[in-house]
Design a protein around this motif. Structure first.
Motif, short mmCIF file in Angstrom:
data_model
loop_
_atom_site.label_atom_id
_atom_site.label_comp_id
_atom_site.label_asym_id
_atom_site.label_seq_id
_atom_site.Cartn_x
_atom_site.Cartn_y
_atom_site.Cartn_z
N SER A 166 -22.10 2.46 -4.67
CA SER A 166 -21.69 1.04 -4.66
C SER A 166 -20.23 0.92 -4.25
O SER A 166 -19.86 0.02 -3.48
CB SER A 166 -21.89 0.42 -6.04
OG SER A 166 -23.24 0.42 -6.42
N LYS A 208 -27.64 2.10 -2.95
CA LYS A 208 -26.46 1.39 -3.44
C LYS A 208 -25.42 1.18 -2.33
O LYS A 208 -24.74 0.15 -2.30
CB LYS A 208 -25.83 2.15 -4.61
CG LYS A 208 -26.55 1.92 -5.94
CD LYS A 208 -26.53 0.45 -6.30
CE LYS A 208 -27.22 0.16 -7.60
NZ LYS A 208 -27.25 -1.29 -7.90
N GLU A 211 -26.71 -1.70 -0.16
CA GLU A 211 -26.69 -3.02 -0.80
C GLU A 211 -25.46 -3.83 -0.38
O GLU A 211 -25.50 -5.07 -0.35
CB GLU A 211 -26.71 -2.88 -2.32
CG GLU A 211 -28.10 -2.80 -2.91
CD GLU A 211 -28.08 -2.84 -4.42
OE1 GLU A 211 -27.02 -3.18 -5.00
OE2 GLU A 211 -29.12 -2.52 -5.02
N SER A 212 -24.38 -3.13 -0.05
CA SER A 212 -23.15 -3.81 0.35
C SER A 212 -23.30 -4.52 1.69
O SER A 212 -22.45 -5.34 2.05
CB SER A 212 -21.99 -2.82 0.41
OG SER A 212 -21.71 -2.28 -0.87
N THR A 214 -25.25 -6.77 2.34
CA THR A 214 -25.52 -8.19 2.10
C THR A 214 -24.25 -9.02 2.25
O THR A 214 -24.33 -10.21 2.56
CB THR A 214 -26.09 -8.40 0.68
OG1 THR A 214 -25.16 -7.86 -0.28
CG2 THR A 214 -27.42 -7.71 0.52
N VAL A 252 -36.17 -2.44 -4.43
CA VAL A 252 -35.07 -3.31 -4.86
C VAL A 252 -34.08 -3.52 -3.72
O VAL A 252 -33.58 -4.64 -3.50
CB VAL A 252 -34.36 -2.71 -6.09
CG1 VAL A 252 -33.07 -3.45 -6.40
CG2 VAL A 252 -35.29 -2.72 -7.30
N LEU A 253 -33.79 -2.46 -2.97
CA LEU A 253 -32.88 -2.58 -1.84
C LEU A 253 -33.41 -3.58 -0.82
O LEU A 253 -32.67 -4.47 -0.35
CB LEU A 253 -32.68 -1.22 -1.18
CG LEU A 253 -31.91 -1.23 0.14
CD1 LEU A 253 -30.48 -1.73 -0.07
CD2 LEU A 253 -31.91 0.16 0.79
N LYS A 255 -35.47 -5.98 -1.25
CA LYS A 255 -35.41 -7.33 -1.82
C LYS A 255 -34.00 -7.89 -1.73
O LYS A 255 -33.80 -9.06 -1.36
CB LYS A 255 -35.89 -7.31 -3.27
CG LYS A 255 -35.90 -8.68 -3.93
CD LYS A 255 -36.42 -8.60 -5.36
CE LYS A 255 -36.41 -9.98 -6.01
NZ LYS A 255 -36.91 -9.93 -7.42
N ASN A 256 -33.00 -7.08 -2.06
CA ASN A 256 -31.61 -7.54 -2.02
C ASN A 256 -31.14 -7.85 -0.60
O ASN A 256 -30.25 -8.69 -0.39
CB ASN A 256 -30.68 -6.50 -2.64
CG ASN A 256 -30.86 -6.40 -4.15
OD1 ASN A 256 -31.28 -7.35 -4.81
ND2 ASN A 256 -30.53 -5.24 -4.71
N LEU A 257 -31.75 -7.17 0.38
CA LEU A 257 -31.40 -7.41 1.79
C LEU A 257 -32.31 -8.46 2.43
O LEU A 257 -32.22 -8.68 3.65
CB LEU A 257 -31.47 -6.10 2.59
CG LEU A 257 -30.45 -5.02 2.22
CD1 LEU A 257 -30.66 -3.77 3.06
CD2 LEU A 257 -29.02 -5.52 2.38
N ASN A 258 -33.18 -9.07 1.62
CA ASN A 258 -34.12 -10.07 2.12
C ASN A 258 -34.94 -9.53 3.29
O ASN A 258 -35.13 -10.19 4.32
CB ASN A 258 -33.39 -11.34 2.55
CG ASN A 258 -32.75 -12.06 1.38
OD1 ASN A 258 -33.36 -12.20 0.33
ND2 ASN A 258 -31.51 -12.51 1.57
#
Length: 326
Positions: A166, A208, A211-212, A214, A252-253, A255-258
């Protein structure tokens, strides 16, 4: 907070006290509190500090001031803490400060990373090359954790690596800065992890970092580099017997990145690579899989005890049988 202040003013003269027994448990616990960390990850943090490059350290009173600054840092006092910190350390101590920020703060305190990044941006305007030094120290410690033999069995080591993932993404991708291939080659990293049974540590780290994206106008999907790494993860996701927590990190990744994992262009690089699943922490063992597939035994209907038999049935059973009259 504020335990790091040490309760001593800079430059104050005092009579020498009795020598401390550094092996004493109470002394060690006090030092952990003063340095701003403790708990189960302490030994691993100590390991990182021991393996870090040897750099000049400020005297103890100055270290206490640095601890105090970080222990009391908030979004409302960044200006004041910036002045406090830059007035405390000299340029020669900046490598030590970089190690302190990465190892003792960012690697353990994921919830405060956004605050530390804001603080670092301010410090970087006053201290030349600080951000570059922090990035280099971050990559060095990431590689140290990845190369540790216990990374597949130690959840605390994996937690540090995940937190630094992260942190690395916050230092680079979220600021529209690339992670150079010569520092970390993500494709080769995932291939080696697949071959060596280290996906359990590497996939959460990679997730992780990504995720950044986004927060990036450059690296958010459909950026080609990002889509390539997502394609590698999408190739791992459907593999039989891959542990569910690894698959979950990928889900999860996305989903977080749509991003729908079904829409990704799946890489084929893993198809022809043999892997030994037995004794491999990335894969569910055959025994576990067999247990998971066991069907429940049919339920045997319960028979009520005689005392709970229906009254009508009980009374008719007690009636004597009278033969029909002729």
């Amino acid at each position: 907070a504020g335990a790091g202040a040490g309760g001593r003013s800079a430059g104050a003269e005092s009579a020498p006290g009795p020598a401390l027994d550094m092996g004493n448990q109470a002394v060690q616990q006090t030092l952990q509190v003063m340095s701003g960390f403790g708990g189960g990850a302490t030994n691993n943090v100590d390991m990182l500090m021991q393996r870090a490059k040897q750099v000049p350290e400020p005297e103890t009173s100055l270290q206490d001031k640095v601890h105090f600054v970080f222990n009391n840092l908030s979004s409302t006092n960044l200006d004041q803490k910036e002045r406090d910190l830059t007035g405390t350390l000299t340029d020669v101590h900046m490598p030590w400060l970089s190690q302190y920020i990465v190892i003792k703060r960012a690697s353990q305190e994921a919830n405060y990373q956004a605050l530390y990044l804001q603080f670092l941006d301010r410090l970087d305007k006053k201290i030349p090359q600080l951000s570059k030094t922090v990035l280099a120290v971050s990559i060095d410690n990431i590689k140290t954790l990845m190369s540790d033999d216990k990374i597949t069995t130690s959840s605390s080591l994996r937690s540090l690596l995940k937190n630094l993932g992260s942190w690395l993404g916050g230092l680079t991708l979220s600021k529209n800065k690339p992670i150079l291939q010569r520092n970390i080659d993500f494709k080769q990293l995932l291939l080696d992890a697949y071959d060596k049974g280290r996906l359990i540590a590497i996939v959460p780290f990679v997730a992780k970092v990504l995720e950044s994206c986004t927060n990036s106008r450059i690296f958010a999907p459909p950026n080609p580099w990002t889509m390539q790494v997502l394609g590698l993860l999408a190739a791992l996701h459907p593999l039989n017997d891959l542990k569910l927590n690894i698959k979950f990190e990928i889900e999860v990744l996305c989903k977080n990145l749509n991003t729908d994992i079904k829409d990704l262009r799946v890489s084929t690089v893993f198809e022809q690579r043999p892997v030994k699943k037995e004794g491999n922490n990335d894969w569910t063992s055959k025994d576990s899989a067999a247990v998971a597939k066991l069907e429940a035994l049919p339920t045997i209907p319960s028979i009520p005890p005689p005392s709970q038999a229906p009254p009508a049935a009980a009374s008719s059973a007690l009636q004597p049988q009278v033969p029909p009259s002729s």
